[in-house]
Design a protein around this motif. Structure first.
Motif, PDB file in Angstrom:
ATOM      1  N   ILE A  50       0.825  -1.218   0.000  1.00  0.00           N
ATOM      2  CA  ILE A  50       0.000   0.000   0.000  1.00  0.00           C
ATOM      3  C   ILE A  50       0.855   1.263   0.000  1.00  0.00           C
ATOM      4  O   ILE A  50       0.354   2.363   0.231  1.00  0.00           O
ATOM      5  CB  ILE A  50      -0.984   0.013   1.192  1.00  0.00           C
ATOM      6  N   GLY A  51       2.159   1.127  -0.252  1.00  0.00           N
ATOM      7  CA  GLY A  51       3.010   2.283  -0.464  1.00  0.00           C
ATOM      8  C   GLY A  51       3.623   2.919   0.770  1.00  0.00           C
ATOM      9  O   GLY A  51       4.266   3.973   0.670  1.00  0.00           O
ATOM     10  N   ILE A  52       3.477   2.303   1.941  1.00  0.00           N
ATOM     11  CA  ILE A  52       4.101   2.851   3.152  1.00  0.00           C
ATOM     12  C   ILE A  52       5.595   2.544   3.165  1.00  0.00           C
ATOM     13  O   ILE A  52       6.406   3.352   3.632  1.00  0.00           O
ATOM     14  CB  ILE A  52       3.423   2.282   4.414  1.00  0.00           C
ATOM     15  N   LEU A  53       5.975   1.418   2.662  1.00  0.00           N
ATOM     16  CA  LEU A  53       7.373   1.018   2.557  1.00  0.00           C
ATOM     17  C   LEU A  53       7.743   0.872   1.087  1.00  0.00           C
ATOM     18  O   LEU A  53       6.908   0.461   0.271  1.00  0.00           O
ATOM     19  CB  LEU A  53       7.614  -0.322   3.262  1.00  0.00           C
ATOM     20  N   ASP A  54       8.991   1.215   0.756  1.00  0.00           N
ATOM     21  CA  ASP A  54       9.447   0.919  -0.596  1.00  0.00           C
ATOM     22  C   ASP A  54      10.133  -0.446  -0.602  1.00  0.00           C
ATOM     23  O   ASP A  54      10.304  -1.086   0.445  1.00  0.00           O
ATOM     24  CB  ASP A  54      10.371   2.021  -1.130  1.00  0.00           C
ATOM     25  N   ALA A  55      10.513  -0.905  -1.757  1.00  0.00           N
ATOM     26  CA  ALA A  55      11.062  -2.259  -1.889  1.00  0.00           C
ATOM     27  C   ALA A  55      12.338  -2.430  -1.080  1.00  0.00           C
ATOM     28  O   ALA A  55      12.572  -3.490  -0.480  1.00  0.00           O
ATOM     29  CB  ALA A  55      11.319  -2.569  -3.362  1.00  0.00           C
ATOM     30  N   GLU A  56      13.187  -1.401  -1.054  1.00  0.00           N
ATOM     31  CA  GLU A  56      14.443  -1.496  -0.303  1.00  0.00           C
ATOM     32  C   GLU A  56      14.181  -1.580   1.196  1.00  0.00           C
ATOM     33  O   GLU A  56      14.824  -2.366   1.911  1.00  0.00           O
ATOM     34  CB  GLU A  56      15.329  -0.288  -0.623  1.00  0.00           C
ATOM     35  N   ALA A  59      12.890  -5.064   1.997  1.00  0.00           N
ATOM     36  CA  ALA A  59      13.972  -6.054   1.970  1.00  0.00           C
ATOM     37  C   ALA A  59      14.808  -5.974   3.237  1.00  0.00           C
ATOM     38  O   ALA A  59      15.195  -7.000   3.819  1.00  0.00           O
ATOM     39  CB  ALA A  59      14.840  -5.844   0.733  1.00  0.00           C
ATOM     40  N   GLY A  60      15.102  -4.754   3.694  1.00  0.00           N
ATOM     41  CA  GLY A  60      15.886  -4.584   4.917  1.00  0.00           C
ATOM     42  C   GLY A  60      15.149  -5.116   6.140  1.00  0.00           C
ATOM     43  O   GLY A  60      15.741  -5.790   6.993  1.00  0.00           O
ATOM     44  N   LEU A  61      13.863  -4.828   6.226  1.00  0.00           N
ATOM     45  CA  LEU A  61      13.079  -5.305   7.363  1.00  0.00           C
ATOM     46  C   LEU A  61      13.012  -6.830   7.381  1.00  0.00           C
ATOM     47  O   LEU A  61      13.178  -7.455   8.435  1.00  0.00           O
ATOM     48  CB  LEU A  61      11.673  -4.716   7.310  1.00  0.00           C
ATOM     49  N   LYS A  62      12.777  -7.429   6.230  1.00  0.00           N
ATOM     50  CA  LYS A  62      12.698  -8.893   6.182  1.00  0.00           C
ATOM     51  C   LYS A  62      14.044  -9.516   6.522  1.00  0.00           C
ATOM     52  O   LYS A  62      14.112 -10.538   7.220  1.00  0.00           O
ATOM     53  CB  LYS A  62      12.218  -9.341   4.801  1.00  0.00           C
ATOM     54  N   SER A  88       7.923  -4.691  21.680  1.00  0.00           N
ATOM     55  CA  SER A  88       8.883  -3.590  21.812  1.00  0.00           C
ATOM     56  C   SER A  88      10.298  -4.064  21.516  1.00  0.00           C
ATOM     57  O   SER A  88      11.117  -3.308  20.976  1.00  0.00           O
ATOM     58  CB  SER A  88       8.802  -2.983  23.218  1.00  0.00           C
ATOM     59  N   ALA A  89      10.602  -5.322  21.861  1.00  0.00           N
ATOM     60  CA  ALA A  89      11.939  -5.858  21.576  1.00  0.00           C
ATOM     61  C   ALA A  89      12.193  -5.924  20.075  1.00  0.00           C
ATOM     62  O   ALA A  89      13.282  -5.561  19.593  1.00  0.00           O
ATOM     63  CB  ALA A  89      12.090  -7.240  22.192  1.00  0.00           C
ATOM     64  N   ILE A  90      11.206  -6.383  19.324  1.00  0.00           N
ATOM     65  CA  ILE A  90      11.361  -6.487  17.869  1.00  0.00           C
ATOM     66  C   ILE A  90      11.511  -5.101  17.253  1.00  0.00           C
ATOM     67  O   ILE A  90      12.410  -4.852  16.437  1.00  0.00           O
ATOM     68  CB  ILE A  90      10.169  -7.240  17.258  1.00  0.00           C
ATOM     69  N   GLU A  91      10.657  -4.185  17.664  1.00  0.00           N
ATOM     70  CA  GLU A  91      10.723  -2.838  17.101  1.00  0.00           C
ATOM     71  C   GLU A  91      12.036  -2.150  17.467  1.00  0.00           C
ATOM     72  O   GLU A  91      12.661  -1.473  16.631  1.00  0.00           O
ATOM     73  CB  GLU A  91       9.533  -2.006  17.568  1.00  0.00           C
ATOM     74  N   SER A  92      12.483  -2.345  18.699  1.00  0.00           N
ATOM     75  CA  SER A  92      13.749  -1.751  19.127  1.00  0.00           C
ATOM     76  C   SER A  92      14.904  -2.243  18.275  1.00  0.00           C
ATOM     77  O   SER A  92      15.774  -1.463  17.853  1.00  0.00           O
ATOM     78  CB  SER A  92      13.996  -2.083  20.601  1.00  0.00           C
ATOM     79  N   ARG A  93      14.938  -3.527  18.002  1.00  0.00           N
ATOM     80  CA  ARG A  93      16.005  -4.101  17.185  1.00  0.00           C
ATOM     81  C   ARG A  93      15.957  -3.539  15.758  1.00  0.00           C
ATOM     82  O   ARG A  93      16.996  -3.198  15.172  1.00  0.00           O
ATOM     83  CB  ARG A  93      15.858  -5.615  17.178  1.00  0.00           C
ATOM     84  N   VAL A  95      14.685  -0.678  14.725  1.00  0.00           N
ATOM     85  CA  VAL A  95      15.087   0.735  14.730  1.00  0.00           C
ATOM     86  C   VAL A  95      16.595   0.859  14.880  1.00  0.00           C
ATOM     87  O   VAL A  95      17.248   1.663  14.206  1.00  0.00           O
ATOM     88  CB  VAL A  95      14.353   1.493  15.849  1.00  0.00           C
ATOM     89  N   GLU A  96      17.157   0.038  15.761  1.00  0.00           N
ATOM     90  CA  GLU A  96      18.609   0.055  15.974  1.00  0.00           C
ATOM     91  C   GLU A  96      19.359  -0.267  14.686  1.00  0.00           C
ATOM     92  O   GLU A  96      20.381   0.367  14.371  1.00  0.00           O
ATOM     93  CB  GLU A  96      18.964  -0.970  17.054  1.00  0.00           C
ATOM     94  N   ARG A  97      18.875  -1.227  13.924  1.00  0.00           N
ATOM     95  CA  ARG A  97      19.584  -1.679  12.720  1.00  0.00           C
ATOM     96  C   ARG A  97      19.223  -0.877  11.476  1.00  0.00           C
ATOM     97  O   ARG A  97      20.049  -0.744  10.570  1.00  0.00           O
ATOM     98  CB  ARG A  97      19.279  -3.159  12.466  1.00  0.00           C
ATOM     99  N   LEU A  98      17.986  -0.368  11.415  1.00  0.00           N
ATOM    100  CA  LEU A  98      17.505   0.209  10.159  1.00  0.00           C
ATOM    101  C   LEU A  98      17.059   1.658  10.259  1.00  0.00           C
ATOM    102  O   LEU A  98      16.695   2.260   9.239  1.00  0.00           O
ATOM    103  CB  LEU A  98      16.337  -0.630   9.626  1.00  0.00           C
ATOM    104  N   GLY A  99      17.059   2.230  11.447  1.00  0.00           N
ATOM    105  CA  GLY A  99      16.669   3.624  11.589  1.00  0.00           C
ATOM    106  C   GLY A  99      15.217   3.867  11.230  1.00  0.00           C
ATOM    107  O   GLY A  99      14.315   3.199  11.728  1.00  0.00           O
ATOM    108  N   ASP A 100      14.982   4.792  10.298  1.00  0.00           N
ATOM    109  CA  ASP A 100      13.613   5.191   9.968  1.00  0.00           C
ATOM    110  C   ASP A 100      12.772   4.044   9.421  1.00  0.00           C
ATOM    111  O   ASP A 100      11.568   3.980   9.680  1.00  0.00           O
ATOM    112  CB  ASP A 100      13.639   6.336   8.945  1.00  0.00           C
ATOM    113  N   ALA A 101      13.383   3.140   8.678  1.00  0.00           N
ATOM    114  CA  ALA A 101      12.612   2.003   8.171  1.00  0.00           C
ATOM    115  C   ALA A 101      12.067   1.170   9.329  1.00  0.00           C
ATOM    116  O   ALA A 101      10.936   0.677   9.282  1.00  0.00           O
ATOM    117  CB  ALA A 101      13.483   1.142   7.258  1.00  0.00           C
ATOM    118  N   GLY A 102      12.859   1.008  10.378  1.00  0.00           N
ATOM    119  CA  GLY A 102      12.395   0.290  11.560  1.00  0.00           C
ATOM    120  C   GLY A 102      11.268   1.006  12.262  1.00  0.00           C
ATOM    121  O   GLY A 102      10.365   0.376  12.833  1.00  0.00           O
ATOM    122  N   LYS A 103      11.298   2.340  12.222  1.00  0.00           N
ATOM    123  CA  LYS A 103      10.248   3.119  12.873  1.00  0.00           C
ATOM    124  C   LYS A 103       8.922   3.034  12.123  1.00  0.00           C
ATOM    125  O   LYS A 103       7.869   3.369  12.678  1.00  0.00           O
ATOM    126  CB  LYS A 103      10.679   4.580  12.986  1.00  0.00           C
TER     127      LYS A 103
END
Length: 429
Positions: A50-56, A59-62, A88-93, A95-103
């Protein structure tokens, strides 16, 4: 503890209150952790659609979700008091690794539907195990009924000697019981097989969430359509799963009672495999049937868990924090109940019957019912036949094999109809 997902500027967090709120959640959530990761992966795929995330970003999240799952399995990542819960543990990880994509991962979802979908996936897994174990137990019992159907065994009512029975009838009873239990577990699994992800806090969100995609990606049979019902169903579905488990544990309890009696010196009908017994700390002569006694006790955990959840559900619609306490209940019920149930098939395979002792316990009184029925078949009114057969002077030591061969009512010794049970069992595969 890491920053709380819901913490806002100017809001003071009291450590004692937070400890009460968190309770054992972070420890209990270890059961859900991999399922929560699985649901997060499907949710991320939906956000990309639905356009909230782009392909990159997707891929990073997966990639990071898979790495987190591997770290958790290997013990490199431990869900502990640093985190409020698994979400919260999953989201924290991320965000730590991916920054805004994690958020972005939490867009369109709430911890309410996160815990619902993780719980639902967990329940499906456990119900599948219940069904598989019941099928295996039924298979063992049915095979032994076929092999031992003509072996005489005393039958009891009120723990008093009643009639001649057989190993075939004893095994067939448990075979049919566990076929029923497997069928109930499968039916319950189908009932709870509904995807709540995308219901958010119970009122949906102003995004066209790809709920059809997450339903398919997570292997659900259907979507739980009404967002508010997704919240209302929490606890109700858990109770249904516990009831399916309880059905099997009730039969396990009665079977364990039989074995407790039959292994005693007073009966002496059966010998347990040695690994199912333990020794006494003071009496050198003892081998105790501790395993079957704990099997017998395991139903109590399921009964207590169901009651605990039922008592939580005196609530209006919408989410309420009371429901947090349902986690420990289901873990306790299935942890203890499945632990007992999954020991059963090998126990049944390895029971050894003492047929001489079984035959010795067949006294003349146990043929009195056969005599009454024989007299009735000859034309005597049954109540008169009953009176004549009640006279001990007419009792004689009978032939147990002949008694069983004459028992031609469907389901009795000469008409076990094991083929019908076999067909029912095969239909469950």
């Amino acid at each position: 503890m890491s920053d709380l997902l819901w913490q806002k500027p100017g809001v003071k967090v009291d450590a004692r209150i937070q400890q009460f709120l968190a309770g054992e959640d972070v420890i209990l959530d270890r059961e859900f952790f991999l399922f929560d990761i699985e649901a997060s992966r499907a949710h991320a795929e939906g956000l990309q659609q639905i356009g909230i995330l782009d392909a990159e970003e997707l891929a990073g999240l997966k990639r990071e979700l898979e790495a987190l799952a591997e770290d958790f399995r290997a013990g490199r990542f431990i869900l502990d008091e640093r985190f409020e819960d698994c979400h919260s543990a999953i989201e924290s990880r991320l965000v730590e690794r991916l920054g805004d994509a994690g958020k972005k991962i939490h867009t369109g979802r709430s911890r309410n539907d996160q815990i619902l979908v993780a719980t639902r996936l967990w329940l499906k897994d456990r119900l599948a195990r219940v069904a598989a174990t019941c099928r295996e137990s039924a298979e063992v019992a049915l095979a032994r009924a076929e092999a031992e159907q003509g072996v005489p065994l005393p039958g009891y009512t009120h723990l008093q000697r009643a009639m001649v029975s057989s190993l075939g009838m004893w095994w067939a009873a448990w075979a049919e019981g566990f076929i029923d239990n497997a069928q109930r577990a499968v039916q319950t699994l189908h009932w709870v097989d509904a995807n709540p992800l995308g219901s958010a806090a119970g009122y949906g969100v102003n995004l066209p969430l790809a709920r059809d995609h997450t339903t398919t990606a997570l292997g659900f049979g259907r979507m739980q359509v009404a967002a508010t019902y997704a919240q209302i169903s929490r606890g109700k579905f858990e109770m249904a799963a516990i009831e399916a488990l309880s059905s099997a544990l009730l039969d396990l309890r009665r079977l364990a009672w039989d074995l407790s009696l039959f292994t005693s010196a007073e009966f002496g009908f059966v010998a347990l495999p040695s690994q199912y017994t333990t020794g006494s700390s003071i009496m050198p002569n003892k081998r105790n049937p501790d395993v079957i006694e704990l099997m017998r006790a395991s139903y109590s955990a399921a009964a207590a868990a169901r009651t605990e959840i039922e008592q939580l559900l005196s609530l209006p619609s919408g989410y309420h924090r009371d429901l947090q306490f349902s986690k420990g209940a289901i873990f306790h019920a299935f942890g203890r109940g499945l632990g007992a149930l999954e020991l059963l098939p090998d126990l049944l395979r390895n029971l050894e019957w003492k047929t001489d002792r079984m035959r010795e316990a067949l006294d003349p009184s146990m043929y009195a019912t056969d005599l009454a029925v024989d007299l009735a078949r000859q034309g005597l009114p049954f109540r008169e036949a009953y009176k004549q057969a009640a006279d001990p002077a007419r009792w004689e030591q009978g032939d147990p094999e002949a008694s069983l061969a004459a028992r031609v009512s469907p389901g009795a010794g000469a008409q076990l109809r094991l083929g019908e049970l076999r067909s029912r069992l095969d239909a469950l595969r």
